[in-house]
Design a protein around this motif. Sequence first.
Motif, PDB file in Angstrom:
ATOM      1  N   TRP A 354      -5.228 -13.093  -0.112  1.00  0.00           N
ATOM      2  CA  TRP A 354      -4.647 -12.164   0.860  1.00  0.00           C
ATOM      3  C   TRP A 354      -3.714 -11.164   0.176  1.00  0.00           C
ATOM      4  O   TRP A 354      -3.692  -9.978   0.524  1.00  0.00           O
ATOM      5  N   CYS A 355      -2.943 -11.649  -0.793  1.00  0.00           N
ATOM      6  CA  CYS A 355      -2.055 -10.732  -1.530  1.00  0.00           C
ATOM      7  C   CYS A 355      -2.868  -9.697  -2.302  1.00  0.00           C
ATOM      8  O   CYS A 355      -2.506  -8.509  -2.350  1.00  0.00           O
ATOM      9  N   LEU A 356      -3.973 -10.134  -2.893  1.00  0.00           N
ATOM     10  CA  LEU A 356      -4.818  -9.201  -3.625  1.00  0.00           C
ATOM     11  C   LEU A 356      -5.436  -8.174  -2.664  1.00  0.00           C
ATOM     12  O   LEU A 356      -5.524  -6.980  -2.976  1.00  0.00           O
ATOM     13  N   LEU A 357      -5.849  -8.648  -1.471  1.00  0.00           N
ATOM     14  CA  LEU A 357      -6.388  -7.726  -0.473  1.00  0.00           C
ATOM     15  C   LEU A 357      -5.340  -6.704  -0.059  1.00  0.00           C
ATOM     16  O   LEU A 357      -5.634  -5.506   0.057  1.00  0.00           O
ATOM     17  N   ALA A 358      -4.104  -7.154   0.146  1.00  0.00           N
ATOM     18  CA  ALA A 358      -3.034  -6.236   0.543  1.00  0.00           C
ATOM     19  C   ALA A 358      -2.774  -5.199  -0.544  1.00  0.00           C
ATOM     20  O   ALA A 358      -2.583  -4.005  -0.257  1.00  0.00           O
ATOM     21  N   GLU A 359      -2.778  -5.620  -1.811  1.00  0.00           N
ATOM     22  CA  GLU A 359      -2.544  -4.675  -2.910  1.00  0.00           C
ATOM     23  C   GLU A 359      -3.659  -3.635  -2.993  1.00  0.00           C
ATOM     24  O   GLU A 359      -3.398  -2.443  -3.213  1.00  0.00           O
ATOM     25  N   ARG A 360      -4.916  -4.067  -2.824  1.00  0.00           N
ATOM     26  CA  ARG A 360      -6.038  -3.129  -2.887  1.00  0.00           C
ATOM     27  C   ARG A 360      -5.967  -2.128  -1.717  1.00  0.00           C
ATOM     28  O   ARG A 360      -6.262  -0.942  -1.894  1.00  0.00           O
ATOM     29  N   LEU A 361      -5.610  -2.617  -0.537  1.00  0.00           N
ATOM     30  CA  LEU A 361      -5.513  -1.719   0.615  1.00  0.00           C
ATOM     31  C   LEU A 361      -4.409  -0.693   0.419  1.00  0.00           C
ATOM     32  O   LEU A 361      -4.571   0.491   0.745  1.00  0.00           O
ATOM     33  N   LYS A 362      -3.267  -1.115  -0.107  1.00  0.00           N
ATOM     34  CA  LYS A 362      -2.167  -0.177  -0.363  1.00  0.00           C
ATOM     35  C   LYS A 362      -2.557   0.854  -1.424  1.00  0.00           C
ATOM     36  O   LYS A 362      -2.229   2.044  -1.311  1.00  0.00           O
ATOM     37  N   ALA A 363      -3.254   0.386  -2.458  1.00  0.00           N
ATOM     38  CA  ALA A 363      -3.682   1.314  -3.502  1.00  0.00           C
ATOM     39  C   ALA A 363      -4.663   2.340  -2.950  1.00  0.00           C
ATOM     40  O   ALA A 363      -4.591   3.533  -3.284  1.00  0.00           O
ATOM     41  N   ARG A 364      -5.587   1.912  -2.083  1.00  0.00           N
ATOM     42  CA  ARG A 364      -6.532   2.854  -1.480  1.00  0.00           C
ATOM     43  C   ARG A 364      -5.831   3.817  -0.540  1.00  0.00           C
ATOM     44  O   ARG A 364      -6.188   4.987  -0.442  1.00  0.00           O
ATOM     45  N   GLN A 365      -4.809   3.320   0.172  1.00  0.00           N
ATOM     46  CA  GLN A 365      -4.038   4.193   1.055  1.00  0.00           C
ATOM     47  C   GLN A 365      -3.337   5.286   0.264  1.00  0.00           C
ATOM     48  O   GLN A 365      -3.334   6.459   0.648  1.00  0.00           O
ATOM     49  N   ASP A 366      -2.739   4.927  -0.879  1.00  0.00           N
ATOM     50  CA  ASP A 366      -2.078   5.928  -1.727  1.00  0.00           C
ATOM     51  C   ASP A 366      -3.080   6.942  -2.261  1.00  0.00           C
ATOM     52  O   ASP A 366      -2.788   8.146  -2.333  1.00  0.00           O
ATOM     53  N   LEU A 367      -4.284   6.460  -2.631  1.00  0.00           N
ATOM     54  CA  LEU A 367      -5.307   7.368  -3.134  1.00  0.00           C
ATOM     55  C   LEU A 367      -5.763   8.336  -2.052  1.00  0.00           C
ATOM     56  O   LEU A 367      -5.946   9.536  -2.316  1.00  0.00           O
ATOM     57  N   CYS A 368      -5.934   7.846  -0.835  1.00  0.00           N
ATOM     58  CA  CYS A 368      -6.354   8.714   0.261  1.00  0.00           C
ATOM     59  C   CYS A 368      -5.308   9.769   0.551  1.00  0.00           C
ATOM     60  O   CYS A 368      -5.625  10.920   0.863  1.00  0.00           O
ATOM     61  N   ARG A 369      -4.042   9.414   0.470  1.00  0.00           N
ATOM     62  CA  ARG A 369      -2.969  10.396   0.681  1.00  0.00           C
ATOM     63  C   ARG A 369      -2.974  11.470  -0.395  1.00  0.00           C
ATOM     64  O   ARG A 369      -2.720  12.638  -0.132  1.00  0.00           O
ATOM     65  N   THR A 370      -3.321  11.050  -1.616  1.00  0.00           N
ATOM     66  CA  THR A 370      -3.347  12.018  -2.706  1.00  0.00           C
ATOM     67  C   THR A 370      -4.496  13.003  -2.565  1.00  0.00           C
ATOM     68  O   THR A 370      -4.345  14.194  -2.814  1.00  0.00           O
ATOM     69  N   LEU A 371      -5.648  12.487  -2.144  1.00  0.00           N
ATOM     70  CA  LEU A 371      -6.850  13.334  -2.035  1.00  0.00           C
ATOM     71  C   LEU A 371      -6.860  14.158  -0.767  1.00  0.00           C
ATOM     72  O   LEU A 371      -7.476  15.220  -0.715  1.00  0.00           O
ATOM     73  N   SER A 372      -6.219  13.694   0.307  1.00  0.00           N
ATOM     74  CA  SER A 372      -6.262  14.403   1.575  1.00  0.00           C
ATOM     75  C   SER A 372      -5.373  15.626   1.524  1.00  0.00           C
ATOM     76  O   SER A 372      -4.213  15.550   1.095  1.00  0.00           O
ATOM     77  N   PRO A 373      -5.893  16.815   1.932  1.00  0.00           N
ATOM     78  CA  PRO A 373      -5.066  18.037   1.918  1.00  0.00           C
ATOM     79  C   PRO A 373      -3.868  17.926   2.831  1.00  0.00           C
ATOM     80  O   PRO A 373      -2.829  18.509   2.561  1.00  0.00           O
ATOM     81  N   SER A 374      -3.985  17.185   3.930  1.00  0.00           N
ATOM     82  CA  SER A 374      -2.883  17.084   4.891  1.00  0.00           C
ATOM     83  C   SER A 374      -1.933  15.952   4.550  1.00  0.00           C
ATOM     84  O   SER A 374      -0.920  15.778   5.216  1.00  0.00           O
ATOM     85  N   GLY A 375      -2.301  15.154   3.530  1.00  0.00           N
ATOM     86  CA  GLY A 375      -1.419  14.072   3.151  1.00  0.00           C
ATOM     87  C   GLY A 375      -1.483  12.882   4.054  1.00  0.00           C
ATOM     88  O   GLY A 375      -0.589  12.047   4.069  1.00  0.00           O
ATOM     89  N   THR A 376      -2.546  12.766   4.912  1.00  0.00           N
ATOM     90  CA  THR A 376      -2.651  11.649   5.835  1.00  0.00           C
ATOM     91  C   THR A 376      -3.856  10.819   5.489  1.00  0.00           C
ATOM     92  O   THR A 376      -4.785  11.295   4.860  1.00  0.00           O
TER      93      THR A 376
END
Length: 376
Positions: A354-376
């Motif tokens: 579960w901790c590994l799943l949480a870390e992967r989800l947070k990392a993907r969330q940060d990546l999506c914020r970086t790639l998204s023009p609106s930052g969301t």
Amino acid sequence: MENVGASAHSEFDLRNFEEIPAREVPLSALSPGVSLRQGGTDPAHVRLLVDAADSAELPPLLVQVDGCRVIDGLHRLEAARLMGAESIQVRFLDCSNSEALVIAMKANGTHGLPLSRADRVAGAQRVLNSHPDWSDRAIAGVTGLSAKTIASLRERSAIATPLGGKRIGQDGRRRPVDAGEGRRRAAEYIAAHPDAPLRQVAKATDVSLGTVHDVSARLRRGEGPERNGRRTPAARPQHVRPVQSVPAPADVTAPAGPDTDGVRRAPLRVAGSAEAAPPQRRNHSEPAPTWAAVAAKMATDPAIRYTADGRELLRWMQSQTTEPGEDWRRLVDAVPPHWLGVVAPIAEHIGKEWCLLAERLKARQDLCRTLSPSGT
């Protein structure tokens, strides 16, 4: 032939008429009925039938009971008269004039002198006028034209949509004129029954098997069920609300300029900071959402329920609906001593996963914020 929908494709099957016994009828008792040719009978074809009658028996005519009007076989009737015959073999059909028209069109497509395109278009218009509740494909199958041609004729004729917004298809079943409605219904059924056979989906949702195949393929690719792959505002789930525009700081403004279409647009305001802050809850004291509530809400999201991986995620979330919460302290005492050495490592392993799943989800969330023009 009371059920027109079924008659169009089963009772109108010419093979059924072959079972009707033929009768010898005087030529004088028959009269021309359905005429599909704008130029009338073709003398050259009549002569060919006369020559063929010397070595082979011509098939019986199809005649409407009402008025003894010939449905199919006007050229054979003229050939018999030319040969001086006094009678001819016929099969009588008890049908209406509109049904006789359909039978004549189908019969011409299987034998005899083919109709010209102009004659087929004229016949299709007559079938469309007499059966406006038939689908374009159903009429195309009768007239030998394409469904696009029938749709064009329908549009030019301004044929009204049948009551209930449904048309009779080639299988005799009524389906909505709006194909998007049936596609969305099929997608809903597939999401609720991911393991159901496609034939079952088609039967349960009143959608053709071909459409169900296409919808299923689109869902596997992560697309919407409609042909354009997009969802209309009306199809937005109730839990999804349109994003309200938020005024940006007035001190940072992008220069105005012509857009790609040559139209000058208003200045575009952008956020003051380069990195957008993550959304915050308005009420910081409100409790975090429960696992069961989140799983139920995600189950209504089209981006999840319309893809194979998304449906697998939903099934997994449903199997994980139990949350220990504060009860884990009581669960410790519920484990017998001889099971402690077995359950503890399993709990530790699950916790790490579960901790590994949480870390992967947070990392993907940060990546999506970086790639998204609106930052969301």
